[in-house]
Design an enzyme around this catalytic site. Structure first.
Site, PDB file in Angstrom:
ATOM      1  N   ARG A   1      18.973  22.758  -2.585  1.00 22.82           N
ATOM      2  CA  ARG A   1      20.169  22.849  -1.728  1.00 22.82           C
ATOM      3  C   ARG A   1      19.773  23.223  -0.292  1.00 22.82           C
ATOM      4  O   ARG A   1      20.347  22.724   0.672  1.00 22.82           O
ATOM      5  CB  ARG A   1      21.148  23.887  -2.305  1.00 22.82           C
ATOM      6  CG  ARG A   1      21.830  23.380  -3.567  1.00 22.82           C
ATOM      7  CD  ARG A   1      22.410  24.509  -4.376  1.00 22.82           C
ATOM      8  NE  ARG A   1      23.502  25.186  -3.714  1.00 22.82           N
ATOM      9  CZ  ARG A   1      23.905  26.420  -4.020  1.00 22.82           C
ATOM     10  NH1 ARG A   1      23.289  27.090  -4.985  1.00 22.82           N
ATOM     11  NH2 ARG A   1      24.917  26.945  -3.390  1.00 22.82           N
TER      12      ARG A   1
ATOM     13  N   ARG B   1      26.901  30.877 -11.035  1.00 29.50           N
ATOM     14  CA  ARG B   1      27.014  29.430 -10.855  1.00 29.50           C
ATOM     15  C   ARG B   1      25.776  28.714 -11.382  1.00 29.50           C
ATOM     16  O   ARG B   1      24.664  29.177 -11.197  1.00 29.50           O
ATOM     17  CB  ARG B   1      27.176  29.115  -9.361  1.00 29.50           C
ATOM     18  CG  ARG B   1      28.604  29.257  -8.910  1.00 29.50           C
ATOM     19  CD  ARG B   1      28.736  29.153  -7.433  1.00 29.50           C
ATOM     20  NE  ARG B   1      28.053  28.003  -6.829  1.00 29.50           N
ATOM     21  CZ  ARG B   1      28.264  27.609  -5.574  1.00 29.50           C
ATOM     22  NH1 ARG B   1      29.128  28.243  -4.821  1.00 29.50           N
ATOM     23  NH2 ARG B   1      27.618  26.584  -5.079  1.00 29.50           N
TER      24      ARG B   1
ATOM     25  N   ARG C   1      24.046  36.422  -6.888  1.00 34.94           N
ATOM     26  CA  ARG C   1      25.475  36.171  -6.653  1.00 34.94           C
ATOM     27  C   ARG C   1      26.249  36.088  -7.964  1.00 34.94           C
ATOM     28  O   ARG C   1      25.773  35.542  -8.949  1.00 34.94           O
ATOM     29  CB  ARG C   1      25.609  34.847  -5.885  1.00 34.94           C
ATOM     30  CG  ARG C   1      27.024  34.495  -5.584  1.00 34.94           C
ATOM     31  CD  ARG C   1      27.099  33.582  -4.414  1.00 34.94           C
ATOM     32  NE  ARG C   1      26.787  32.192  -4.735  1.00 34.94           N
ATOM     33  CZ  ARG C   1      27.002  31.198  -3.865  1.00 34.94           C
ATOM     34  NH1 ARG C   1      27.466  31.452  -2.662  1.00 34.94           N
ATOM     35  NH2 ARG C   1      26.703  29.971  -4.207  1.00 34.94           N
TER      36      ARG C   1
ATOM     37  N   LYS D   1      29.629  32.227   3.759  1.00 31.51           N
ATOM     38  CA  LYS D   1      30.794  31.465   4.227  1.00 31.51           C
ATOM     39  C   LYS D   1      32.030  31.757   3.378  1.00 31.51           C
ATOM     40  O   LYS D   1      33.110  32.006   3.908  1.00 31.51           O
ATOM     41  CB  LYS D   1      30.529  29.947   4.197  1.00 31.51           C
ATOM     42  CG  LYS D   1      29.367  29.501   5.059  1.00 31.51           C
ATOM     43  CD  LYS D   1      29.292  27.978   5.149  1.00 31.51           C
ATOM     44  CE  LYS D   1      29.024  27.282   3.837  1.00 31.51           C
ATOM     45  NZ  LYS D   1      27.726  27.593   3.223  1.00 31.51           N
TER      46      LYS D   1
ATOM     47  N   ARG E   1      29.650  18.431   5.637  1.00 29.56           N
ATOM     48  CA  ARG E   1      28.264  18.795   5.338  1.00 29.56           C
ATOM     49  C   ARG E   1      27.286  17.719   5.795  1.00 29.56           C
ATOM     50  O   ARG E   1      26.081  17.889   5.626  1.00 29.56           O
ATOM     51  CB  ARG E   1      28.126  18.971   3.822  1.00 29.56           C
ATOM     52  CG  ARG E   1      27.940  20.414   3.359  1.00 29.56           C
ATOM     53  CD  ARG E   1      27.844  20.367   1.861  1.00 29.56           C
ATOM     54  NE  ARG E   1      27.289  21.525   1.250  1.00 29.56           N
ATOM     55  CZ  ARG E   1      27.992  22.505   0.712  1.00 29.56           C
ATOM     56  NH1 ARG E   1      29.300  22.510   0.785  1.00 29.56           N
ATOM     57  NH2 ARG E   1      27.393  23.490   0.091  1.00 29.56           N
TER      58      ARG E   1
HETATM   59  P1  AMP Z   1      29.438  25.156  -2.221  1.00 28.00           P
HETATM   60  O1  AMP Z   1      30.322  25.919  -3.134  1.00 28.00           O
HETATM   61  O2  AMP Z   1      30.062  24.908  -0.865  1.00 28.00           O
HETATM   62  O3  AMP Z   1      28.041  25.710  -2.121  1.00 28.00           O
HETATM   63  O4  AMP Z   1      29.282  23.696  -2.866  1.00 28.00           O
HETATM   64  C1  AMP Z   1      28.674  23.526  -4.141  1.00 28.00           C
HETATM   65  C2  AMP Z   1      28.210  22.094  -4.309  1.00 28.00           C
HETATM   66  O5  AMP Z   1      29.349  21.210  -4.220  1.00 28.00           O
HETATM   67  C3  AMP Z   1      27.252  21.590  -3.229  1.00 28.00           C
HETATM   68  O6  AMP Z   1      25.910  21.955  -3.476  1.00 28.00           O
HETATM   69  C4  AMP Z   1      27.488  20.088  -3.334  1.00 28.00           C
HETATM   70  O7  AMP Z   1      26.844  19.543  -4.466  1.00 28.00           O
HETATM   71  C5  AMP Z   1      28.994  20.010  -3.571  1.00 28.00           C
HETATM   72  N1  AMP Z   1      29.716  19.945  -2.289  1.00 28.00           N
HETATM   73  C6  AMP Z   1      30.542  20.880  -1.746  1.00 28.00           C
HETATM   74  N2  AMP Z   1      31.004  20.498  -0.551  1.00 28.00           N
HETATM   75  C7  AMP Z   1      30.447  19.279  -0.315  1.00 28.00           C
HETATM   76  C8  AMP Z   1      30.507  18.378   0.778  1.00 28.00           C
HETATM   77  N3  AMP Z   1      31.225  18.639   1.874  1.00 28.00           N
HETATM   78  N4  AMP Z   1      29.812  17.210   0.660  1.00 28.00           N
HETATM   79  C9  AMP Z   1      29.091  16.928  -0.428  1.00 28.00           C
HETATM   80  N5  AMP Z   1      28.959  17.744  -1.471  1.00 28.00           N
HETATM   81  C10 AMP Z   1      29.632  18.922  -1.426  1.00 28.00           C
END
Ligand code: AMP
Length: 215
Positions: free
Chosen positions: A170, A159, A127, A13, A88
């Site tokens: 996740r 990360r 990654r 994404k 999400r």
């Molecule tokens: P990402 O970079 O999109 O994979 O997000 C990393 C982490 O941030 C996720 O695993 C969640 O812990 C938190 N996070 C990001 N976006 C959301 C969301 N829309 N709702 C809740 N937690 C989020």
């Protein structure tokens, strides 16, 4: 154009969003990136978010939607946005619909990128990130110089939540809480599906071709 990118962690994404943002000239909004910036800056929000993120859990809906609401008020969102990682959960999607309605806008396209769990685990463990927002992979999309961003020359990092145990958590959360959004937006006739296991440029081309047809 108001676009949402859906898909499991590691579907590509962020990578696709960066290309689409440059091509369509609309901002790429990643809630994950916003949280990581707060964590880095040591803000109260960052301290709170880190507890959830490091264990692979979702940050509470109210906290997340507040962040998106204030980001959408910024000027660069006037002509649209690409949401990456938001919504999400179903409650987030409902709050997002209401938020956009108040702004006289609506979600126009939902790009759903699918990838099998086994591929995701491999992808996420390879990654590498840059603080400028670019993402690499040690095998599939390596930087020109190992460990260094091609564009800004900063050192790449892994990360904290890309550890195998956290990746599995996740994915579990994705299947339970986020994947129902595919049907939610399908019901509104907005979902377009893409196979994210293809090479990055192929998926990008397919997405751009489909977007052209919606014009
Ligand atoms: P990402 O970079 O999109 O994979 O997000 C990393 C982490 O941030 C996720 O695993 C969640 O812990 C938190 N996070 C990001 N976006 C959301 C969301 N829309 N709702 C809740 N937690 C989020």
């Amino acid at each position: 154009m108001q676009i949402i990118l859906l898909g499991p962690p590691g579907a590509g994404k962020g990578t696709q969003a960066a290309v689409l943002s440059a091509t369509l000239k609309i901002p790429h909004i990643s809630t994950g990136d916003i949280f990581r910036a707060h964590i880095k800056g040591g803000t109260n929000l960052g301290v709170l978010a880190k507890r959830y993120i490091d264990s692979g859990k979702l940050v509470p809906d109210d906290v997340t939607t507040d962040i998106v609401a204030s980001r959408l008020n910024e000027e660069d969102c006037a002509s649209g946005f690409i949401m990456d990682g938001f919504p999400r959960t179903i409650p987030q999607a409902r709050m997002f619909d209401e938020m956009l309605e108040r702004l006289g806008k609506k979600v126009e396209v939902v790009i759903n990128i699918t990838v099998e769990d086994s591929i995701i685990v491999k992808r996420l463990s390879g990654r590498r990130m840059c603080s400028c927002g670019r993402t690499y992979h040690i095998d599939n999309n390596p930087p020109k110089t190992e460990g260094v961003c091609d564009v800004c020359n900063r050192s790449l990092y892994i990360r904290d939540d890309d550890k195998e145990e956290t990746i599995k958590e996740r994915l579990k959360i994705y299947h339970k809480q986020t994947s129902p959004l595919v049907d939610y937006y399908q019901g509104k006739g907005l979902t377009m599906n893409f196979d994210g296991s293809k090479p990055i440029e192929v998926t990008t081309r397919e997405i751009l071709d489909s977007l052209k047809k919606t014009d």
